[in-house]
Design an enzyme around this catalytic site. Structure first.
Site, PDB file in Angstrom:
ATOM      1  N   SER A  12       0.824  -1.072  -0.003  1.00 56.07           N
ATOM      2  CA  SER A  12      -0.067  -0.016   0.116  1.00 56.07           C
ATOM      3  C   SER A  12       0.994   1.225  -0.017  1.00 56.07           C
ATOM      4  CB  SER A  12      -0.801   0.054   1.097  1.00 56.07           C
ATOM      5  OG  SER A  12      -1.982   1.018   1.079  1.00 56.07           O
ATOM      6  N   ASP A  59      -1.338   1.654  -3.870  1.00 50.24           N
ATOM      7  CA  ASP A  59      -2.282   0.322  -4.390  1.00 50.24           C
ATOM      8  C   ASP A  59      -3.270   0.783  -4.879  1.00 50.24           C
ATOM      9  OD1 ASP A  59      -3.100   0.699  -1.913  1.00 50.24           O
ATOM     10  OD2 ASP A  59      -3.383  -1.608  -1.559  1.00 50.24           O
ATOM     11  N   ASP A  67      -6.243   1.966  -3.695  1.00 52.08           N
ATOM     12  CA  ASP A  67      -7.567   1.564  -3.311  1.00 52.08           C
ATOM     13  C   ASP A  67      -8.120   2.644  -2.424  1.00 52.08           C
ATOM     14  OD1 ASP A  67      -5.819   1.351  -1.005  1.00 52.08           O
ATOM     15  OD2 ASP A  67      -6.814  -0.709  -0.213  1.00 52.08           O
ATOM     16  N   ASP A 121      -3.576   6.380  -2.974  1.00 57.26           N
ATOM     17  CA  ASP A 121      -2.272   5.835  -2.405  1.00 57.26           C
ATOM     18  C   ASP A 121      -1.717   4.730  -3.413  1.00 57.26           C
ATOM     19  OD1 ASP A 121      -4.194   3.769  -2.245  1.00 57.26           O
ATOM     20  OD2 ASP A 121      -3.790   3.324  -0.177  1.00 57.26           O
TER      21      ASP A 121
END
Length: 452
Positions: free
Chosen positions: A98, A244, A246, A242
């Protein structure tokens, strides 16, 4: 035996590569995941970190050795992996850390239909198997090992999102997007292609070393470039994803951040227009605005603990149409109860483009209170300091205390929540009130006890 105590978290795997884990351990995780889920087939994806392709392929080999057919979707955002899990009806694994720095990597795992895997839903069993196999050796591959197949899901993912929010008739919007060299640079161009959005791209080059800034928009310093570009170009809106992709953060036409609670309330109102009377989940550090807006729009608000596993469990239990967290995770029933910042961003674009005013005016009705933001205090004795704060308010007749997640103290004109970090020696404080002066007073009152 591998020490997994620092690697396996509450609902994912995360640590430094290769110091804490490597491809050999990833292969064991793949084998354990296939065994625990009892899956004939799984789907695996990864982000743009240098270690991600190798770790993901090792995991796939481990799962195939236990007889699972593996669909490898390659580079993807976390919500694209959730889409693949839901669309294909397969358990999934996403390789990402992440927003963490480049040397980290991790695995977010889910069952078929993007159902969460956490400590109570399979992760503890997976950890136990990996520990056993790392000490005693992995079992021999099964007689009929699984296959590895490549599949591109980006176009199908984008089509699904665009089927949920109609953007065809909005007014043109000049939109700055900061992908932070993360997976938003992979997904945003395809999702927004052909829409009336004048896209100004910041840091769309996939680079897991994060050469421009950390891909963590929760930290204000990582929004500075986006804010400057919005002001410089006269854009209508700015979006930051961010690493990743999500989570999505929003800034208005002035470059000012829009509270994730306000976005939660805005999206909740839109979802309730589609699903009258629906349930909306919100965690206990979202603004008072969220349950107020939900009730005003005929919905039922349900308060829950912080953390995606709790939100997803409540989404499933209540049949909720939508859920939001103050950390900018947004969950949709139409997306298998999983979180997708991209879908929330489409909702904001649709709301903004469907009327003539600026974003700052649009969100004003959803952002009604003053807030402190999250304040972290490093303390050696988290339970002791938290108990001292509880004692300071326990005998007051003008407040209510609850301990659903940490300590929440609520008065007529203000509330605060004090929670311990799961991974660091920190206490996290959030304060909200009807005015900024009260926020400052309660903040200082609590911190005086926490930091005594």
């Amino acid at each position: 035996m591998a020490d997994l105590s620092q690697l396996v978290k509450a609902y994912d795997v995360r640590g430094v590569v290769p110091d804490q884990w490597d491809e050999a351990l990833a292969e064991l995780f793949g084998a354990a995941f296939a065994k625990v889920t009892e899956a004939d087939a799984i789907v695996v994806g990864h982000d743009m970190r240098p270690s991600s392709p190798g770790l993901a392929r090792a995991f796939a080999r481990g799962a195939a050795a236990r007889g699972a057919d593996v669909t490898e979707i390659g580079l993807c955002s976390t919500d694209q992996l959730y889409f693949a899990s839901g669309h294909l009806g397969l358990p999934g694994a996403m390789f990402t850390a992440s927003h963490n720095p480049a040397q980290y990597n991790g695995i977010k795992m889910c069952r078929a239909g993007a159902a969460p895997v956490g400590q109570d839903t399979g992760l503890a069993e997976i950890r136990a198997l990996v520990e056993d196999w790392s000490e005693n050796g992995a079992p021999e591959p099964v007689a009929a090992t699984g296959t590895l197949t490549r599949r591109d899901t980006l176009a199908d993912y984008a089509a699904h999102l665009r089927s949920l929010v109609d953007l065809r008739t909005i007014r043109p919007l000049k939109t700055v997007v900061d992908a932070g060299n993360g997976m938003g640079g992979h997904t945003v161009p395809t999702v927004l292609e052909g829409l009336p959005v004048d896209l100004i791209a910041l840091y769309f080059e996939l680079d897991g070393t994060f050469p421009n800034h950390e891909a963590n928009p929760l930290d204000p310093k990582n929004l500075v470039d986006l804010q400057a570009k919005v002001r410089e170009t006269g854009a209508d809106i700015g979006l930051a994803f961010d690493g990743d992709a999500d989570r999505c953060f929003v800034v208005d036409e002035n470059g000012d951040p829009v509270s994730p609670s306000a976005i939660t309330a805005l999206v909740a109102a839109r979802e309730l227009a589609k699903h009258p009377g629906g349930t909306v989940i919100h965690n206990l550090i979202t603004s008072w605005s969220v349950p107020e807006v939900v009730r005003e729009n005929g919905g039922k608000p349900v308060r829950t603990r912080v953390g995606h596993s709790f939100i997803k469990q409540e989404m499933a239990r209540t049949g909720a149409i939508f859920g939001g967290e103050h950390s900018a995770h947004y969950y949709f029933r139409d997306f298998w109860n999983a979180d997708t910042g991209m879908l929330a961003a489409l909702h904001v674009l649709a709301a903004l483009g469907g009327q003539g005013g600026p974003l700052s005016e649009l969100v004003r009705e959803y952002d009604r209170y003053a807030a402190s933001g999250e304040i972290n205090s490093t303390v050696a004795d988290q339970p002791g300091r938290a108990a001292a704060v509880k004692a300071a308010y326990a005998d007051r007749e003008d407040v209510e205390l609850d301990e659903l997640d940490g300590l929440t103290v609520t008065a007529r004109d203000w509330w605060f929540n004090l929670r311990a970090s799961n991974t660091e020696p920190l206490l996290r404080l959030n304060v909200e009130a009807r005015d900024a002066a009260t926020v400052a007073r309660i903040r200082d009152e609590v911190l005086a006890v926490v930091r005594a």
